[in-house]
Design a protein around this motif. Structure first.
Motif, PDB file in Angstrom:
ATOM      1  N   GLY A  97      19.778   0.553 -23.397  1.00 18.75           N
ATOM      2  CA  GLY A  97      19.627   0.987 -22.007  1.00 18.75           C
ATOM      3  C   GLY A  97      18.319   0.484 -21.407  1.00 18.75           C
ATOM      4  N   GLY A  98      18.147   0.772 -20.111  1.00 15.51           N
ATOM      5  CA  GLY A  98      16.900   0.417 -19.444  1.00 15.51           C
ATOM      6  C   GLY A  98      15.747   1.206 -20.027  1.00 15.51           C
ATOM      7  N   THR A  99      16.023   2.443 -20.423  1.00 14.18           N
ATOM      8  CA  THR A  99      14.979   3.283 -21.015  1.00 14.18           C
ATOM      9  C   THR A  99      14.462   2.652 -22.303  1.00 14.18           C
ATOM     10  N   TRP A 124       9.499   7.169 -11.256  1.00 15.09           N
ATOM     11  CA  TRP A 124      10.609   7.760 -12.011  1.00 15.09           C
ATOM     12  C   TRP A 124       9.980   8.670 -13.064  1.00 15.09           C
ATOM     13  N   GLN A 172       9.095  -0.834  -9.622  1.00 16.09           N
ATOM     14  CA  GLN A 172      10.567  -0.854  -9.577  1.00 16.09           C
ATOM     15  C   GLN A 172      11.022  -2.019  -8.706  1.00 16.09           C
ATOM     16  N   ASN A 177      13.745   4.660  -7.406  1.00 11.56           N
ATOM     17  CA  ASN A 177      14.074   6.029  -7.796  1.00 11.56           C
ATOM     18  C   ASN A 177      12.750   6.757  -8.004  1.00 11.56           C
ATOM     19  N   ASP A 205      10.787  -2.892 -13.487  1.00  7.37           N
ATOM     20  CA  ASP A 205      11.892  -2.050 -13.937  1.00  7.37           C
ATOM     21  C   ASP A 205      13.055  -2.270 -12.970  1.00  7.37           C
ATOM     22  N   TYR A 208      18.925  -1.105 -10.633  1.00  7.12           N
ATOM     23  CA  TYR A 208      19.939  -0.912  -9.580  1.00  7.12           C
ATOM     24  C   TYR A 208      20.308  -2.218  -8.886  1.00  7.12           C
ATOM     25  N   SER A 237      18.317  -2.508 -16.763  1.00  4.95           N
ATOM     26  CA  SER A 237      19.394  -1.590 -17.135  1.00  4.95           C
ATOM     27  C   SER A 237      20.667  -2.051 -16.459  1.00  4.95           C
ATOM     28  N   LYS A 240      23.935   1.269 -14.081  1.00  4.68           N
ATOM     29  CA  LYS A 240      24.442   1.527 -12.733  1.00  4.68           C
ATOM     30  C   LYS A 240      25.255   0.336 -12.224  1.00  4.68           C
ATOM     31  N   ARG A 248      24.863   2.543 -22.742  1.00  2.65           N
ATOM     32  CA  ARG A 248      23.461   2.251 -23.045  1.00  2.65           C
ATOM     33  C   ARG A 248      23.206   0.746 -23.142  1.00  2.65           C
TER      34      ARG A 248
END
Ligand SMILES: Cc1ncc(COP(=O)(O)O)c(C=O)c1O
Length: 386
Positions: A97-99, A124, A172, A177, A205, A208, A237, A240, A248
């Protein structure tokens, strides 16, 4: 020893999700949870994703590990999507995932000797936790004026004078976000100059892509900045953009001098190896199939266009509303799934308790989760508190 652990407070968003679930009112409105919902309130699986999954089911021959770097074709295709002509300058690794990509990036920065990461505020809420978990120090910088709903470039750039060479800054790339506020192209270039002048490393980051103005439009600023930076870290990520949240899917890209690339790759591999060893395959394989096949790619683009059009329409409906003290018209100009309203905690609580309207404590609303049928009631509730 374990019995001595002090409990940690849960993510504040989980509290709101629970309160919403337990609220018996049938006309309650959920603007807390951060997922896209269509006109019926569902978060559907994209057609291209379903088709790619059918293809994988029919053709996949093994479930053995993917390599240490992950799915190399996936990385090439995502690299093209994000960076276009400058994709060949990147070292890439698949991430959880992006995380997971953000964490890999922070760990890599720490290994490189970085100590601090500047976080333009509000950010975020997971950014400071990830930075701290990687044993880096988060440093807040002012960035956005919520009352006036505008980016304050002067404040941000002057805050950078306190940063030291080698510090990183998380920015971002689009559809911010929780603010929905994006830099203009000229602001990205101004930022690039300011970061270069101070020797700061941009850490972008991108979560989206396609939700703001379009797939290429949403990364124009990122490309401009990365092209100007000698070094950059980019966490992507695909949760979305492909609607595959739970799969993920993410990737980390690093721009560094060609002579450093092998060291970058081997460090990333070592960090990943000590965390989860190999990345999961399924979600990345879906993205690979969709991007590699002309028809699936077109179908995905079309569906992403519809999502974006839907979000923009909701923004316009909100902007047309007249709500006393709130600058609703500025919301239409914002991008992506979220905006943050200039409401205080008491107003947010009243909206929740008396009107069944749920948003985060900091008044972030998921515009992308607001059903058109609920707009009039939401606006009436806002009028009652603001
Ligand atoms: C700004 C931002 N970055 C990164 C992420 C991480 O996305 P994920 O880990 O679900 O891929 C999110 C998800 O909400 C986000 O909003």
């Amino acid at each position: 020893m374990i019995e001595t652990l002090a409990p940690k407070s849960p993510d504040p968003l989980l509290k709101i999700i629970r309160m919403f679930r337990e609220d018996p009112r049938t006309d309650k409105i959920d603007l807390g949870v951060g997922v896209y919902k269509d006109a019926t309130g569902a978060t559907p699986i994209m057609h291209a994703v379903k088709d790619a999954e059918a293809l994988l089911l029919a053709t996949q021959k093994t479930k053995t590990y993917v390599g240490q770097q992950g799915d190399v074709t996936f990385l090439e295709l995502v690299g093209q999507l994000v960076f276009g002509d400058i994709a060949h300058e990147m070292t890439a690794i698949q991430a959880v995932g992006g995380t997971g990509a953000l964490r890999l990036g922070c760990d890599l920065l720490r290994e490189s000797g970085a100590r601090r990461v500047v976080l333009p505020q509000p950010c975020w809420p997971n950014h400071p936790s990830i930075v701290r978990a990687a044993r880096l120090e988060p440093v807040d910088a002012p960035f956005f004026n919520i009352a006036e709903q505008r980016i304050d470039m002067e404040e941000l750039i002057s805050a950078l004078t306190g940063a030291e060479p080698g510090d990183a800054i998380i920015l971002q790339a689009c559809c911010h976000n929780p603010l929905g506020a994006d830099f203009s192209l000229s602001q990205w270039i101004e930022l690039a100059d300011a970061l270069n002048a101070r020797g700061l490393i941009p850490f972008l980051d991108l979560a989206y892509q396609g939700f703001g103005d379009g797939i290429d439009e949403d990364v124009a600023g990122l490309r401009a900045l990365v092209a100007r930076a000698p070094e950059a870290v980019i966490a992507v990520s695909e949760a979305k953009s492909f609607g595959i949240y739970r799969e993920r899917v993410g990737a980390l890209f690093v721009k560094a001098a060609p002579r450093a690339r092998q060291a970058v790759m081997s460090n990333l591999a070592a960090i990943a190896r000590a965390n989860y060893s190999m990345p999961p395959d399924h979600g990345a394989a879906i993205v690979r199939e969709v991007l590699a096949d002309e028809a699936l790619r077109q179908s995905w683009r079309d569906e992403l266009d519809q999502i974006r059009t839907h979000i923009k329409r909701t923004r316009r409906l909100l902007a047309e509303a007249r709500v006393n003290s709130l600058p609703m018209h500025l919301i239409a100009a914002q991008k992506g799934m979220f905006s943050t309203l200039p409401l205080n905690e008491a107003q947010v609580n009243t909206l929740r308790e008396q009107h069944g309207v749920y948003m985060t404590d900091a008044a972030r609303i998921t515009v992308a989760g607001l059903r058109e049928a609920d707009v009039p009631r939401f606006v009436e509730a806002l009028k009652a508190v603001a």
